[in-house]
Design a protein around this motif. Structure first.
Motif, PDB file in Angstrom:
ATOM      1  N   ILE A   1       0.859  -1.177   0.000  1.00  0.00           N
ATOM      2  CA  ILE A   1       0.000   0.000   0.000  1.00  0.00           C
ATOM      3  C   ILE A   1       0.901   1.235   0.000  1.00  0.00           C
ATOM      4  O   ILE A   1       1.730   1.399   0.896  1.00  0.00           O
ATOM      5  N   THR A   2       0.754   2.096  -0.990  1.00  0.00           N
ATOM      6  CA  THR A   2       1.651   3.245  -1.114  1.00  0.00           C
ATOM      7  C   THR A   2       0.980   4.582  -0.835  1.00  0.00           C
ATOM      8  O   THR A   2       1.662   5.603  -0.793  1.00  0.00           O
ATOM      9  N   ASN A   3      -0.327   4.594  -0.648  1.00  0.00           N
ATOM     10  CA  ASN A   3      -1.006   5.873  -0.438  1.00  0.00           C
ATOM     11  C   ASN A   3      -1.861   5.898   0.829  1.00  0.00           C
ATOM     12  O   ASN A   3      -2.895   6.554   0.872  1.00  0.00           O
TER      13      ASN A   3
ATOM     14  N   PRO B   1      -1.571   7.494   3.755  1.00  0.00           N
ATOM     15  CA  PRO B   1      -1.917   8.812   4.306  1.00  0.00           C
ATOM     16  C   PRO B   1      -3.017   9.524   3.514  1.00  0.00           C
ATOM     17  O   PRO B   1      -3.887  10.166   4.105  1.00  0.00           O
ATOM     18  N   GLU B   2      -3.000   9.388   2.191  1.00  0.00           N
ATOM     19  CA  GLU B   2      -4.020  10.033   1.368  1.00  0.00           C
ATOM     20  C   GLU B   2      -5.396   9.416   1.601  1.00  0.00           C
ATOM     21  O   GLU B   2      -6.405  10.115   1.640  1.00  0.00           O
ATOM     22  N   VAL B   3      -5.436   8.104   1.765  1.00  0.00           N
ATOM     23  CA  VAL B   3      -6.711   7.418   2.012  1.00  0.00           C
ATOM     24  C   VAL B   3      -7.274   7.848   3.361  1.00  0.00           C
ATOM     25  O   VAL B   3      -8.460   8.170   3.476  1.00  0.00           O
ATOM     26  N   VAL B   4      -6.417   7.888   4.374  1.00  0.00           N
ATOM     27  CA  VAL B   4      -6.858   8.315   5.700  1.00  0.00           C
ATOM     28  C   VAL B   4      -7.323   9.768   5.657  1.00  0.00           C
ATOM     29  O   VAL B   4      -8.360  10.121   6.217  1.00  0.00           O
ATOM     30  N   ALA B   5      -6.598  10.629   4.956  1.00  0.00           N
ATOM     31  CA  ALA B   5      -6.979  12.035   4.844  1.00  0.00           C
ATOM     32  C   ALA B   5      -8.331  12.186   4.170  1.00  0.00           C
ATOM     33  O   ALA B   5      -9.151  13.007   4.576  1.00  0.00           O
ATOM     34  N   ALA B   6      -8.589  11.373   3.159  1.00  0.00           N
ATOM     35  CA  ALA B   6      -9.872  11.439   2.465  1.00  0.00           C
ATOM     36  C   ALA B   6     -11.014  10.991   3.375  1.00  0.00           C
ATOM     37  O   ALA B   6     -12.135  11.489   3.256  1.00  0.00           O
TER      38      ALA B   6
ATOM     39  N   PRO C   1       0.676   9.946  12.829  1.00  0.00           N
ATOM     40  CA  PRO C   1       1.903   9.530  12.144  1.00  0.00           C
ATOM     41  C   PRO C   1       1.589   8.606  10.964  1.00  0.00           C
ATOM     42  O   PRO C   1       0.602   7.869  10.986  1.00  0.00           O
ATOM     43  N   ASP C   2       2.426   8.656   9.935  1.00  0.00           N
ATOM     44  CA  ASP C   2       2.213   7.829   8.742  1.00  0.00           C
ATOM     45  C   ASP C   2       2.177   6.346   9.080  1.00  0.00           C
ATOM     46  O   ASP C   2       1.452   5.582   8.463  1.00  0.00           O
TER      47      ASP C   2
ATOM     48  N   LEU D   1       0.926   4.935  11.687  1.00  0.00           N
ATOM     49  CA  LEU D   1      -0.419   4.631  12.168  1.00  0.00           C
ATOM     50  C   LEU D   1      -1.386   4.546  10.990  1.00  0.00           C
ATOM     51  O   LEU D   1      -2.236   3.663  10.949  1.00  0.00           O
ATOM     52  N   ASP D   2      -1.238   5.460  10.022  1.00  0.00           N
ATOM     53  CA  ASP D   2      -2.076   5.427   8.827  1.00  0.00           C
ATOM     54  C   ASP D   2      -1.913   4.106   8.087  1.00  0.00           C
ATOM     55  O   ASP D   2      -2.883   3.486   7.673  1.00  0.00           O
ATOM     56  N   GLU D   3      -0.664   3.657   7.927  1.00  0.00           N
ATOM     57  CA  GLU D   3      -0.397   2.403   7.222  1.00  0.00           C
ATOM     58  C   GLU D   3      -1.041   1.228   7.946  1.00  0.00           C
ATOM     59  O   GLU D   3      -1.664   0.378   7.318  1.00  0.00           O
ATOM     60  N   LYS D   4      -0.890   1.181   9.252  1.00  0.00           N
ATOM     61  CA  LYS D   4      -1.464   0.086  10.036  1.00  0.00           C
ATOM     62  C   LYS D   4      -2.982   0.080   9.920  1.00  0.00           C
ATOM     63  O   LYS D   4      -3.595  -0.977   9.769  1.00  0.00           O
ATOM     64  N   THR D   5      -3.589   1.244   9.993  1.00  0.00           N
ATOM     65  CA  THR D   5      -5.042   1.350   9.905  1.00  0.00           C
ATOM     66  C   THR D   5      -5.542   0.856   8.556  1.00  0.00           C
ATOM     67  O   THR D   5      -6.477   0.051   8.486  1.00  0.00           O
ATOM     68  N   VAL D   6      -4.916   1.319   7.484  1.00  0.00           N
ATOM     69  CA  VAL D   6      -5.323   0.901   6.136  1.00  0.00           C
ATOM     70  C   VAL D   6      -5.076  -0.592   5.948  1.00  0.00           C
ATOM     71  O   VAL D   6      -5.922  -1.302   5.406  1.00  0.00           O
TER      72      VAL D   6
END
Length: 82
Positions: free
Chosen positions: A6-8, A10-15, A26-27, A29-34
């Motif tokens: 998964i390369t995006n 932070p963008e998915v979380v921001a959306a 933190p990025d 955390l975003d990666e883990k969530t996605v």
């Protein structure tokens, strides 16, 4: 075996939650969530198709072009059997 990078995240979380809140997380955390959401949906869809197997979120493994690189801190962050 499949490898998914998964390369995006932070963008998915921001959306989903907005740019301001995303900037506070933190990025990693975003990666883990996605990754956790993808694992849940992947298991659901594969199970519905009658498939059985395992899926894992792994740290320290990098997919670069056509090669797979193993780092020093390789570990499984999450593992699920379905």
């Amino acid at each position: 075996m499949l490898v998914l990078k998964i390369t995006n995240a932070p963008e998915v979380v921001a959306a989903k939650i907005g740019r301001f809140l995303e900037a506070l997380t933190p990025d990693s955390l975003d990666e883990k969530t996605v990754e956790d959401v993808i694992i849940k949906e992947l298991i659901s869809n594969l199970t519905a198709e009658g498939l059985k197997g395992e899926v894992a979120a792994v740290r320290g493994l990098e997919l670069k072009d056509a090669s797979l690189e193993v780092g020093d801190g390789l570990h499984v962050r999450r593992h699920e059997t379905f």
